[in-house]
Scaffold this active site. Structure first.
Site, PDB file in Angstrom:
ATOM      1  N   SER A 165       0.679  -1.255  -0.159  1.00  0.00           N
ATOM      2  CA  SER A 165      -0.061   0.141   0.124  1.00  0.00           C
ATOM      3  C   SER A 165       0.867   1.475  -0.156  1.00  0.00           C
ATOM      4  O   SER A 165       2.101   1.076   0.380  1.00  0.00           O
ATOM      5  CB  SER A 165      -0.888  -0.036   1.311  1.00  0.00           C
ATOM      6  OG  SER A 165      -0.118   0.136   2.369  1.00  0.00           O
ATOM      7  N   VAL A 171       2.235   2.202   3.527  1.00  0.00           N
ATOM      8  CA  VAL A 171       3.461   1.264   4.200  1.00  0.00           C
ATOM      9  C   VAL A 171       4.621   1.848   3.184  1.00  0.00           C
ATOM     10  O   VAL A 171       5.547   1.571   3.600  1.00  0.00           O
ATOM     11  CB  VAL A 171       3.149  -0.083   4.049  1.00  0.00           C
ATOM     12  CG1 VAL A 171       4.321  -0.857   4.461  1.00  0.00           C
ATOM     13  CG2 VAL A 171       2.005  -0.498   4.911  1.00  0.00           C
ATOM     14  N   GLY A 172       4.377   1.912   1.775  1.00  0.00           N
ATOM     15  CA  GLY A 172       5.494   2.101   0.971  1.00  0.00           C
ATOM     16  C   GLY A 172       6.266   3.629   1.271  1.00  0.00           C
ATOM     17  O   GLY A 172       7.540   3.651   1.272  1.00  0.00           O
ATOM     18  N   GLU A 198       5.590  -0.731  -5.686  1.00  0.00           N
ATOM     19  CA  GLU A 198       4.588  -0.766  -6.392  1.00  0.00           C
ATOM     20  C   GLU A 198       3.333  -0.774  -5.360  1.00  0.00           C
ATOM     21  O   GLU A 198       3.499  -1.964  -4.632  1.00  0.00           O
ATOM     22  CB  GLU A 198       4.666  -2.194  -7.168  1.00  0.00           C
ATOM     23  CG  GLU A 198       3.490  -2.323  -8.101  1.00  0.00           C
ATOM     24  CD  GLU A 198       2.313  -2.986  -7.784  1.00  0.00           C
ATOM     25  OE1 GLU A 198       1.382  -2.137  -7.260  1.00  0.00           O
ATOM     26  OE2 GLU A 198       2.079  -4.182  -7.679  1.00  0.00           O
ATOM     27  N   CYS A 233      -3.496  -6.020  -7.678  1.00  0.00           N
ATOM     28  CA  CYS A 233      -3.236  -4.680  -7.637  1.00  0.00           C
ATOM     29  C   CYS A 233      -3.418  -4.092  -8.945  1.00  0.00           C
ATOM     30  O   CYS A 233      -3.885  -2.943  -9.085  1.00  0.00           O
ATOM     31  CB  CYS A 233      -1.647  -4.515  -7.460  1.00  0.00           C
ATOM     32  SG  CYS A 233      -0.712  -5.510  -8.821  1.00  0.00           S
TER      33      CYS A 233
END
Length: 609
Positions: free
Chosen positions: A295, A298-299, A316, A350
């Site tokens: 997500s 969190v990225g 990604e 995704c």
């Protein structure tokens, strides 16, 4: 010396092949054009696929590692327990344990030590390892599909496609094209240096790649990125999701055996389990690059952690992909693809089609046909042997998240055509969310902008291409898109206006099946890419190299050597006119003046008092 594999057997004569295919075509009721295409595809597959794979297989050139004992000499994890359950049935699949920070750092150190030897291997050896993995997958397709089905709740058919086929194609592509992507590449040099210098770019193994993957495809997510890391000459440490941890030890054992049988240290690939602390430690453990799939929230944490050690990252981060249907779209072709785009793996992809932008002229017909198609489908626990099209939600709480978005849309005017219900109490298994069709959706609803990651088809009307462009680019995401129209020029025009990293014309999710293409997004969907040349080079460090052309060593002209001539500045300026002049006369005069100044320049500059 390595034993050479036998040459591939010759294909059967065309007359025999055509005869056999003609009998099959007659029996199956296939027309002549399909027969011709099948013959061409068969020959193409043989010459460009099968022959490549056959010649890549090689017997190990080394004895087995440690005499064939590939067992670990260390515990897998001693931290907090991770319960593992089948989302579709509630069946307990065992318990994993989180790796502590010290255990993560130790895993990175083991992979690094093993990578020192592996980084020196030839491409022939790396291809042979890829083929060993490919062969194992071919022989264990049922096992892989069943384990994925049990761990994620997806159907066996979805597992066969998403876990097995995509991984096999990744390996085939690496075998056939990987070396070319990492072969030194010649680059041009400027005119002033053309006769004396040559230039090239080379790619080298980075060392150890840290890979953090989600739960939606537990086998493919690990194997695909590990294969890329290995082919680029690296080791790998993979952190799997806490919601897909039951397969971690099994997958690592498979890789240890395959690597060890070729005579290399099986510690080359480490698969760690755990929660957020485990992933955060991996990012800062000393790995040379991090690939994160998850997500945006969190990225950002991954980027923040990586910035402290200046570790480069590939992110990604999901999307809110559009599925555009124009008035002139071939609905007979489009409908089944639309259902797959929305509901495959229960929308837990995704690149799921999350927004169906259907032009006003075909909106009602599209909705009617999709609704009819959904009446023919079935949801259930495929791992128990029942035939079903859709499975369960994997992560606890996800069905509730999806339901909240659906109810918000309903309260703001959307109409639930089918589905819209949680089946089973949330947090208890079995838990399913019914495949849902939402009509009359608009941009004011949360479900139109927030990633759903669930089995919901949201239908939005559009009339003009200008309106469509605004709708498509109205979210922060930019991962993928699909455009359906018989007018290919129009489809390409629409595609060019949608800000995404990937696009499909008259199809859905084809990019990940074409391994030569980079997979990645823009904007909030992340940056960097995996797959293709970009993926392999992304797991390598780049070196720009210059050398003397034809072995002729050159030095700076006498007037530019230290101490420099007093006329050096004027000579350089006239040389610029000679090379970059705007007119022929300017070029000629620059050349003349430069030569005049060089001829009049003293061998060495005057000494100052």
């Amino acid at each position: 010396p390595q034993s050479q594999p036998p040459p591939p057997p010759p294909p059967p004569p065309p007359s025999i092949m055509i005869g056999l295919l003609a009998l099959a075509a007659a029996y199956l009721g296939i027309d002549l054009s399909t027969l011709v295409l099948t013959v061409l595809a068969g020959y193409g597959a043989y010459y460009f696929v099968v022959s490549v794979l056959i010649t890549a297989r090689r017997k190990p050139s080394r004895p087995k590692w440690n005499g064939g004992d590939f067992n670990r000499t260390y515990p897998r994890g001693t931290g907090k327990e991770i319960p593992c359950n089948n989302p579709a049935t509630g069946e307990n699949l065992g318990t994993a344990r989180a790796y502590t920070p010290d255990e993560v750092r130790a895993a990175q150190a083991r992979a690094r030590e093993a990578s020192k030897d592996w980084s020196k291997t030839s491409f022939e050896e790396r291809r042979a390892l890829m083929m060993d993995i490919l062969d194992w997958i071919l022989d264990n397709q049922e096992l892989i599909a069943r384990k994925s089905c049990e761990e994620t709740g997806k159907t066996l058919a979805e597992a066969s496609l998403g876990e097995v086929m995509t991984t096999l194609e990744k390996l085939r592509w690496l075998v056939a094209h990987g070396e070319a992507c990492l072969t030194p590449e010649s680059r041009g040099v400027p005119l002033l240096l053309w006769f004396t210098k040559s230039a090239r770019v080379e790619w080298y193994p980075m060392g150890v790649i840290g890979i953090i993957v989600p739960w939606n495809y537990p086998f493919h997510n690990v194997m695909s990125h590990v294969a890329t890391a290995l082919f680029a000459g690296n080791g790998a440490v993979v952190k799997v999701s806490e919601w897909a941890s039951s397969s971690a030890e099994w997958i690592e054992d498979v890789l240890r055996e395959i690597i060890g049988k070729r005579g290399y240290n099986p510690d080359l690939v480490q698969i760690v389990t755990g929660y957020g602390e485990t992933g955060a430690t991996l990012v800062q453990s000393g790995v040379d690059k991090v690939l994160f799939i998850g997500s945006p929230g969190v990225g950002k944490l991954v980027m923040k952690g990586a910035s402290e050690t200046l570790t480069p990252v590939i992110l990604e981060l999901g999307g809110k992909d559009v599925f555009v249907v124009c008035d002139d779209a071939d609905l007979d072709h489009c409908i089944d693809i639309a259902v797959r785009g929305a509901f495959i793996n229960c929308g837990q992809n995704c690149i799921s089609a999350e927004r169906f932008l259907v032009q006003d002229g075909v909106y009602d017909e599209f909705l009617k046909r999709v609704q009819a198609k959904m009446k023919e489908t079935k949801q259930g626990a495929s791992c128990k042997g029942s035939r079903c099209d859709f499975g369960a939600m994997t992560m606890p709480g996800q069905a509730e998240h999806v339901h909240k978005l659906v109810m918000d849309a309903k309260s703001k005017g959307a109409k639930i055509i089918t589905g819209g219900k949680i089946v089973g109490a949330e947090g208890k298994h079995p838990t399913f969310y019914e495949p849902t069709i939402l009509a009359n959706v608009d941009g004011k609803m949360e479900i139109a902008t927030e990633e759903t990651f669930g089995p919901v088809m949201t239908l939005i009307r559009w009339k003009t291409e200008e309106e469509l462009e605004r709708m498509c680019n109205s979210t922060p995401y930019g991962l993928g898109s699909s455009i359906f129209s018989k007018d290919y020029a129009k489809a390409e025009r629409i595609s060019s206006r949608i800000v995404t990293g990937m696009a499909n014309i008259n199809d859905f999710a084809i990019v990940p099946l074409i391994q030569s293409l980079p997979f990645g997004g823009v904007r909030a969907s992340g940056f960097g890419a995996f797959n293709g040349q970009e993926g392999l080079r992304g797991f390598s460090y780049r070196k720009a190299i210059t050398t003397d052309r034809l072995g002729v060593r050159t030095a700076a002209p006498d007037w530019l050597q230290y101490p420099v001539s007093s006329k050096a500045k004027d000579i350089v300026q006239q040389a610029m006119f000679m090379v970059y002049g705007r007119t022929l006369s300017e070029v000629v005069m620059g050349c003349f003046n430069m030569l005049r100044l060089v001829a009049s320049a003293p061998a060495k500059p005057e000494k100052s008092d």
